[in-house]
Scaffold this active site. Structure first.
Site, PDB file in Angstrom:
ATOM      1  N   CYS A   1     -39.103  13.896 -22.928  1.00  0.00           N
ATOM      2  CA  CYS A   1     -37.732  13.894 -22.396  1.00  0.00           C
ATOM      3  C   CYS A   1     -36.754  13.238 -23.374  1.00  0.00           C
ATOM      4  O   CYS A   1     -35.554  13.446 -23.285  1.00  0.00           O
ATOM      5  CB  CYS A   1     -37.695  13.200 -21.038  1.00  0.00           C
ATOM      6  SG  CYS A   1     -38.399  11.564 -21.067  1.00  0.00           S
TER       7      CYS A   1
ATOM      8  N   ARG B   1     -37.237  13.322 -26.920  1.00  0.00           N
ATOM      9  CA  ARG B   1     -37.269  13.908 -28.276  1.00  0.00           C
ATOM     10  C   ARG B   1     -37.997  15.242 -28.294  1.00  0.00           C
ATOM     11  O   ARG B   1     -38.897  15.495 -27.476  1.00  0.00           O
ATOM     12  CB  ARG B   1     -37.939  12.955 -29.259  1.00  0.00           C
ATOM     13  CG  ARG B   1     -39.419  12.695 -28.973  1.00  0.00           C
ATOM     14  CD  ARG B   1     -39.984  11.660 -29.913  1.00  0.00           C
ATOM     15  NE  ARG B   1     -39.419  10.353 -29.651  1.00  0.00           N
ATOM     16  CZ  ARG B   1     -38.602   9.703 -30.472  1.00  0.00           C
ATOM     17  NH1 ARG B   1     -38.282  10.232 -31.632  1.00  0.00           N
ATOM     18  NH2 ARG B   1     -38.121   8.525 -30.155  1.00  0.00           N
TER      19      ARG B   1
ATOM     20  N   HIS C   1     -41.557   7.831 -39.896  1.00  0.00           N
ATOM     21  CA  HIS C   1     -40.926   8.205 -38.624  1.00  0.00           C
ATOM     22  C   HIS C   1     -41.986   8.402 -37.531  1.00  0.00           C
ATOM     23  O   HIS C   1     -41.859   7.850 -36.439  1.00  0.00           O
ATOM     24  CB  HIS C   1     -40.109   9.485 -38.806  1.00  0.00           C
ATOM     25  CG  HIS C   1     -39.553  10.018 -37.523  1.00  0.00           C
ATOM     26  ND1 HIS C   1     -38.489   9.431 -36.876  1.00  0.00           N
ATOM     27  CD2 HIS C   1     -39.942  11.063 -36.730  1.00  0.00           C
ATOM     28  CE1 HIS C   1     -38.242  10.087 -35.754  1.00  0.00           C
ATOM     29  NE2 HIS C   1     -39.113  11.085 -35.641  1.00  0.00           N
TER      30      HIS C   1
END
Lengths: 461, 269
Positions: free
Chosen positions: A56, A58, A105
């Site tokens: 929800c 990404r 990341h």
């Protein structure tokens, strides 16, 4: 072959940092849609490996290899077609990372550092789901091939380590989860415990749902009027009752959640006394998130009552968030260390065949030279031959040790591409470590034997 | 030497638990600490076995030997809790008692009693073993009660800090305390029963006014009070936890007073 100086990885996507919820929900992929999207990505752009992480907060495509823009462009196009018409161009909401930035990341994502609530634990399971979805696709080559497989495995491991060795996941960071944590610390198992919900606020509902997931069974919903209590009771599979029956319900419950809009306490101390004339015998957790408060604060002074109001819960949540924020530098250090490890591993993928070939060729030369030497020294005893053999091996290993180490280190430091080229040129091997066409092969013993025979004839003549 | 190793292992396990507590209950502390406790108990068993082999008697008489056996019963009790997640954390409160018992035993010397015992044979072995089990039951209840009081205080003070995260839930501690008190009570009652049976067979050797007998009766009374307090209305768990801690402290304190004022008391002639 042109090799990139950085890791040929890319990620493109939206997250809570780049897009509002209205956009994120349009770009989110359901599990079946995610599988289709990965297959399309491969067929459109020839991407070898891809994983789609969609939650929800990404939606992100991880791609390998990403040496040109084809994969990224195809992923962006997938987002655009999936989201449909937006107020602004889709590209405005997308973020992109390349090379090591992708590794960092993903590690930050799996550790909960990039989450809306820092340190939230659910993301770890969502990363695992995304990875397993890609690996479960019956395609060849596999959608999560050796590189993304390794990357996601490491991401899951890093997420676990960060949670285990830092305070990033310390305490609960939402009012509902604090309620559950408190209940667990009082009652141990929540199985069979009974809850009384006063009022029908959304937060109270969230708390009941969280408690129900932990095993709470008997749920009573009390409201000023019975009619208003019934819908929530039905939704929570509980029983509705009117406020005037509170005295009867109180002795039966272990947890009270209150969030009415009443202008005065709905559970005054006198009512509590009426329910428990000689004091409460069992522990009672009372959570009052109403403003003004529903539960008389004097009830909190009762020995077996643990009363928390909205400020208490907010303070606990704020403390936890502060502790989690303080843990970010330590988490970043773990991520940095493992990013480096991934880079080393990836570098080794390229350099290993080159090193192997370099050593194989050197070994072939050694063996050829040894055979040639032994033919000229036929009188040597077996033990002397063994000594010479050992000597030659040691010499070879010593000569190759430094170049091997430096080559590996060079790759890790990011300056290895030129080194690999140099080794390939010197040893005449291609990208996979095979001898290139036209490269001189190590002389065979027969050829060298012939040479020796000619030389000996020349000498004798 | 083996006893000394066991002592350091118990101490090490305690330090690991404290480290785990201070870290906010993060990392692999419980696994390592549990493993060290396991090794400590095995080493301790080997030390007691070696005592038996060397002197040809169980290490039950003589202050050092008895204290070591008492510590060993505690180690065994802790070992039994290790597989139960979170409950093993009670080790942080129980290990100091075990370590101190073994430490004192090492200081006074772990050897058989200098004087010949009048009370001997299987009756004596059962009497002492049940007594040790009884005292360790209360020690366990006291450790659980101590942690219960801290957790109760944290919950009342609305703090969710290191102690809150480390200490097991109130209900778990209460259950552990109950088990400790009941096991201890039954064991001590049996121990006293064996002792009383012996005095009936050998009248005049030990009198009711003997400090050690008085101490044993006091201990039994403490158990009874702890159990009775649980039956009253309101705050049962809290009262029970507090009573376990105070009762155990009273037993320890009175034991020290007896040792200091009449060192020769007991079943010695």
């Amino acid at each position: 072959m042109d090799r990139p100086k950085t890791l040929p990885l890319a990620v493109v996507g939206v997250s809570h940092r780049t897009a509002p919820v209205e956009v994120r929900e349009r770009m989110a992929f359901a599990p079946s849609e995610a599988e289709q999207a990965l297959l399309e990505l491969r067929s459109l752009a020839g991407v070898e490996e891809a994983v789609l992480l969609s939650t929800c907060n990404r939606s992100e495509f991880y791609l390998f290899p990403a040496v040109d823009r084809r994969g990224l462009a195809a992923a962006e196009e997938l987002f655009r077609s999936h989201a449909g018409d937006l107020e602004r161009p889709t590209a405005d909401f997308l973020f992109r990372r390349h090379g090591e930035g992708v590794v960092r990341h993903l590690f930050q994502v799996s550790s909960g550092l990039d989450s809306m609530v820092t340190g939230e634990a659910e993301i770890q399971g969502q990363v695992r789901d995304a990875y397993e979805r890609a690996t479960s696709l019956q395609v060849h080559p596999p959608m999560a091939g050796p590189v993304l497989n390794r990357l996601f495995q490491m991401a899951l491991s890093v997420g676990g380590q960060v949670r285990a060795h830092t305070a990033i996941g310390e305490g609960s960071a939402s009012v509902a989860s604090v309620a559950v944590e408190l209940a667990r610390k009082i009652f141990g198992s929540l199985r069979g415990k009974r809850v009384l919900v006063m009022g029908a606020g959304a937060t109270a509902e969230l708390m009941v749902e969280a408690l129900a997931r932990d095993g709470v069974r008997g749920i009573f919903v009390a409201n000023r009027t019975l009619e208003r209590a019934v819908p929530l009771a039905e939704k929570l599979h509980g029983h509705a009752l009117s406020m005037d029956r509170l005295v009867e319900a109180l002795p039966a419950v272990d947890i009270i959640l209150s969030s009415t809009a009443a202008p005065h306490p709905v559970l005054p101390h006198s009512l509590f006394r009426e329910a428990f004339p000689r004091g409460r015998r069992r522990p009672l957790l009372a959570i009052d998130i109403a403003i003004p408060r529903d539960i008389d604060p004097r009830i909190g002074d009762e020995s077996e009552v643990f009363l928390y109001n909205v400020d208490d819960l907010r303070k606990i949540v704020d403390d936890h968030v502060r502790v989690r924020a303080g843990a970010v530098p330590a988490a970043e250090r773990i991520i940095q260390q493992h990013s480096q490890e991934f880079r080393s591993w990836f570098a080794s993928l390229e350099v290993v065949p080159v090193i192997r070939n370099m050593r194989e060729r050197a070994e072939a030369h050694r063996q050829a030279e040894i055979e040639r030497l032994f033919r000229g020294l036929a009188h040597l005893k077996e033990e002397d031959r063994a000594r010479v053999e050992v000597f030659s091996r040691r010499l070879l290993n010593k000569l190759l040790h430094d170049p091997t180490v430096r080559l590996r280190k060079g790759m890790v430091d990011g300056a290895g591409a030129d080194l690999v080229d140099a080794v390939r040129f010197l040893y005449g091997v291609d990208a996979e470590g095979r001898p290139e066409e036209g490269a001189p092969n190590p002389p065979t013993s027969r050829e060298e034997g012939e040479g020796d025979a000619i030389q000996s004839k020349e000498r004798s003549g | 030497m083996i006893h000394l190793l066991a002592f350091f292992l118990y101490l090490g396990a305690f330090i690991l638990w404290v480290r785990f507590l201070l870290s906010g209950a993060r990392g692999d502390g419980p696994n390592v600490a549990s493993a060290v406790v396991g090794v400590a108990v095995v080493v301790h068993a080997a030390a007691l076995g070696s005592f038996w082999a060397r002197y040809g008697e169980l290490p039950l008489a003589g202050p050092g030997a008895a204290l070591s056996s008492l510590a060993f019963v505690g180690g065994m009790a802790l070992l039994a809790l290790l597989p139960v997640r979170q409950v093993s954390r009670v080790g942080v409160a129980l290990l100091p008692f075990i370590t101190v018992c073994l430490g004192i035993a090492l200081l006074v010397g772990i050897r058989p009693s200098d004087q010949a015992l009048v009370f001997q044979g299987p009756g004596f072995v059962l009497h002492v073993t049940f007594a040790f089990l009884g005292y360790q039951g209360l020690a366990m209840a006291s450790a659980a009660g101590f942690l219960y009081l801290i957790q109760h205080h944290e919950l009342k003070a609305k703090r969710m800090g290191r102690f809150f995260h480390f200490i097991p839930p109130l209900a778990t501690l209460d259950l552990l305390g109950q088990i400790g008190v009941w096991v201890g009570f039954v064991a001590l009652t049996l121990a006293l029963g064996f002792g009383w049976a012996w005095t009936v067979q050998h009248p005049g050797v030990i009198s009711l006014s003997d400090p050690k007998v008085l101490w044993a009766i006091l201990s039994w009374a403490v158990f009874a009070v702890v159990l009775l307090l649980r039956r009253g209305r309101g705050r049962r768990e809290y009262r029970s936890a507090l009573a376990s801690v105070l009762g155990f402290s009273l037993i320890l304190g009175s034991y020290l007073v007896i040792r200091l004022t009449s060192p020769g008391s007991g079943f010695l002639p």
